[in-house]
Design a protein around this motif. Sequence first.
Motif, mmCIF file in Angstrom:
data_model
loop_
_atom_site.group_PDB
_atom_site.id
_atom_site.type_symbol
_atom_site.label_atom_id
_atom_site.label_comp_id
_atom_site.label_asym_id
_atom_site.label_seq_id
_atom_site.Cartn_x
_atom_site.Cartn_y
_atom_site.Cartn_z
ATOM 1 N N TRP A 1 0.818 -1.205 0.000
ATOM 2 C CA TRP A 1 0.000 0.000 0.000
ATOM 3 C C TRP A 1 0.859 1.267 0.000
ATOM 4 C CZ3 TRP A 1 -3.155 -1.842 4.873
ATOM 5 C CH2 TRP A 1 -3.913 -2.975 4.533
ATOM 6 N N LEU A 2 2.113 1.142 0.397
ATOM 7 C CA LEU A 2 2.965 2.308 0.582
ATOM 8 C C LEU A 2 3.587 2.756 -0.733
ATOM 9 C CD1 LEU A 2 4.868 1.113 3.785
ATOM 10 C CD2 LEU A 2 2.953 2.729 3.696
ATOM 11 N N PRO A 3 3.906 4.063 -0.854
ATOM 12 C CA PRO A 3 4.672 4.510 -2.018
ATOM 13 C C PRO A 3 5.993 3.757 -2.062
ATOM 14 C CG PRO A 3 3.849 6.384 -0.754
ATOM 15 C CD PRO A 3 3.589 5.159 0.068
ATOM 16 N N PRO A 4 6.522 3.455 -3.261
ATOM 17 C CA PRO A 4 7.718 2.606 -3.360
ATOM 18 C C PRO A 4 8.932 3.166 -2.649
ATOM 19 C CG PRO A 4 7.174 3.619 -5.475
ATOM 20 C CD PRO A 4 6.012 3.845 -4.581
ATOM 21 N N GLY A 5 9.030 4.486 -2.504
ATOM 22 C CA GLY A 5 10.195 5.066 -1.860
ATOM 23 C C GLY A 5 9.986 5.419 -0.403
ATOM 24 N N PHE A 6 8.879 4.950 0.202
ATOM 25 C CA PHE A 6 8.585 5.353 1.578
ATOM 26 C C PHE A 6 9.623 4.800 2.550
ATOM 27 C CE2 PHE A 6 6.135 5.070 5.581
ATOM 28 C CZ PHE A 6 5.814 6.412 5.704
ATOM 29 N N VAL A 7 9.864 3.512 2.491
ATOM 30 C CA VAL A 7 10.893 2.872 3.325
ATOM 31 C C VAL A 7 11.445 1.672 2.560
ATOM 32 C CG1 VAL A 7 10.011 3.503 5.606
ATOM 33 C CG2 VAL A 7 9.138 1.472 4.473
ATOM 34 N N PRO A 8 12.695 1.275 2.817
ATOM 35 C CA PRO A 8 13.161 0.004 2.264
ATOM 36 C C PRO A 8 12.293 -1.127 2.813
ATOM 37 C CG PRO A 8 14.997 1.295 3.126
ATOM 38 C CD PRO A 8 13.735 1.965 3.597
ATOM 39 N N ALA A 9 11.848 -2.003 1.950
ATOM 40 C CA ALA A 9 10.965 -3.081 2.398
ATOM 41 C C ALA A 9 11.762 -4.148 3.131
ATOM 42 C CB ALA A 9 10.264 -3.707 1.195
ATOM 43 N N PRO A 10 11.286 -4.596 4.286
ATOM 44 C CA PRO A 10 11.935 -5.749 4.915
ATOM 45 C C PRO A 10 11.762 -6.967 4.022
ATOM 46 C CG PRO A 10 9.845 -5.268 5.983
ATOM 47 C CD PRO A 10 10.093 -4.155 5.015
ATOM 48 N N ARG A 11 12.739 -7.829 4.005
ATOM 49 C CA ARG A 11 12.670 -8.980 3.114
ATOM 50 C C ARG A 11 11.507 -9.905 3.498
ATOM 51 N NH1 ARG A 11 18.000 -8.325 4.204
ATOM 52 N NH2 ARG A 11 18.331 -10.286 5.325
ATOM 53 N N GLN A 12 11.042 -9.787 4.745
ATOM 54 C CA GLN A 12 9.902 -10.585 5.173
ATOM 55 C C GLN A 12 8.588 -10.083 4.553
ATOM 56 O OE1 GLN A 12 12.084 -9.101 7.137
ATOM 57 N NE2 GLN A 12 13.218 -10.750 8.156
ATOM 58 N N ALA A 13 8.660 -8.934 3.860
ATOM 59 C CA ALA A 13 7.455 -8.376 3.248
ATOM 60 C C ALA A 13 7.088 -9.066 1.944
ATOM 61 C CB ALA A 13 7.649 -6.879 2.996
ATOM 62 N N LEU A 14 7.933 -9.973 1.473
ATOM 63 C CA LEU A 14 7.646 -10.678 0.230
ATOM 64 C C LEU A 14 6.455 -11.619 0.397
ATOM 65 C CD1 LEU A 14 11.267 -11.567 -0.918
ATOM 66 C CD2 LEU A 14 9.686 -10.007 -2.058
ATOM 67 N N SER A 15 5.606 -11.670 -0.601
ATOM 68 C CA SER A 15 4.459 -12.575 -0.554
ATOM 69 C C SER A 15 4.912 -14.006 -0.812
ATOM 70 C CB SER A 15 3.424 -12.162 -1.607
ATOM 71 O OG SER A 15 3.962 -12.340 -2.900
ATOM 72 N N ILE A 16 4.064 -14.948 -0.442
ATOM 73 C CA ILE A 16 4.342 -16.359 -0.709
ATOM 74 C C ILE A 16 4.425 -16.558 -2.230
ATOM 75 C CG2 ILE A 16 3.403 -18.703 -0.539
ATOM 76 C CD1 ILE A 16 2.096 -17.854 2.087
ATOM 77 N N GLY A 17 5.429 -17.254 -2.663
ATOM 78 C CA GLY A 17 5.616 -17.468 -4.094
ATOM 79 C C GLY A 17 6.654 -16.559 -4.707
ATOM 80 N N SER A 18 7.057 -15.501 -3.983
ATOM 81 C CA SER A 18 8.113 -14.625 -4.482
ATOM 82 C C SER A 18 9.458 -15.328 -4.395
ATOM 83 C CB SER A 18 8.169 -13.335 -3.665
ATOM 84 O OG SER A 18 7.028 -12.536 -3.872
ATOM 85 N N ASP A 19 10.360 -14.961 -5.277
ATOM 86 C CA ASP A 19 11.724 -15.459 -5.175
ATOM 87 C C ASP A 19 12.406 -14.799 -3.978
ATOM 88 O OD1 ASP A 19 11.709 -17.159 -7.436
ATOM 89 O OD2 ASP A 19 11.918 -15.426 -8.747
#
Length: 334
Positions: A56-74
């Motif tokens: 939901w956040l703008p792409p430059g709001f914060v670096p995404a934690p790697r745990q934010a990846l959805s199931i199925g992502s590399d």
Amino acid sequence: MRSVGYQPAEALKVWAVSDGRAGIENQALGLAEALGRRAPVAPTTKRIELRSPWNWLPPGFVPAPRQALSIGSDPIEAPWPDIFIACGRAATPFALGMREWSRGKTFVVVLQDPRVNPREFDVVIPPIHDGLEGQNVLPIVGACHRVTQEKIAEAVAAYPQALEDLPSPRFAVLIGGKSKRQDISAKRARAISDSLTQVQRATGGTLMVTLSRRTSDAARLQFQTYLAPHCALFYEGEGVNPYFAMLGAADHVFVTEDSVNMATEAAATAKPIHILAVDGNAGKLARFHQSLARRGCARPFVGRLETWSYPPLLETDRAAASVLTAWAARAKAR
């Protein structure tokens, strides 16, 4: 393989990271492949998707934690690559975090406008028509892509149908569809169909057409009804994709004006590009088409077939050379 003056001792590990949509992923892969034409490269494709609430956040709001990846992502985890190529909204937060995660060892490249300060990355490669500037910004005409003379020649040879045996002139027709500002209405689709069939009748040539996933059902029906019966090839997504083979076999290319990617790819063939008008306001894309016109690549199609020549537009190769030069300069300074 051309040298960049400073060659790595081992193949560079390069990640091409996107949400997996073809138009986005092909930009990152195109740059990775162009790097490989100049230096030893071990490329890896990464397809990722953010889960809520990070998507939901703008792409430059914060670096995404790697745990934010959805199931199925590399996975985005160590060992880190030498070069990280990010393209698209989903990849930008990970490009922001890559310097910290790799402790500054990974060289971070972002394609398109990241909507954050370009200094957060090593190199940013946006289209010229976005107007982005900065010391580490390399604007290019259009977008990075995978089209090369070698690829299209191989595609023509491998395609099940002998496209080069079809009557000439052969016309590759690349049809897009809905974008932020533009679309192809049923009325416009009928007009495009009529103008192309007139060209085919007048020349005795061959129409080869591919529709996009973005082509609406209403427009698709018009193309199926009024254009497909006049085509030697009409592709809607089933079977072997003829896109590269069409570009290789064509004498002329027609592209709807909504697509930057397809027009840029066509310009790499050095074949005349005829821009087909669509509905809506072109906005920034008008500047893109002007840049193609200034380089002799494309002209608006007004019902009259013209022939001209120009040097192939090789912006992906130019971008790759600049990325390797910048990477080599940093490697030498370490």
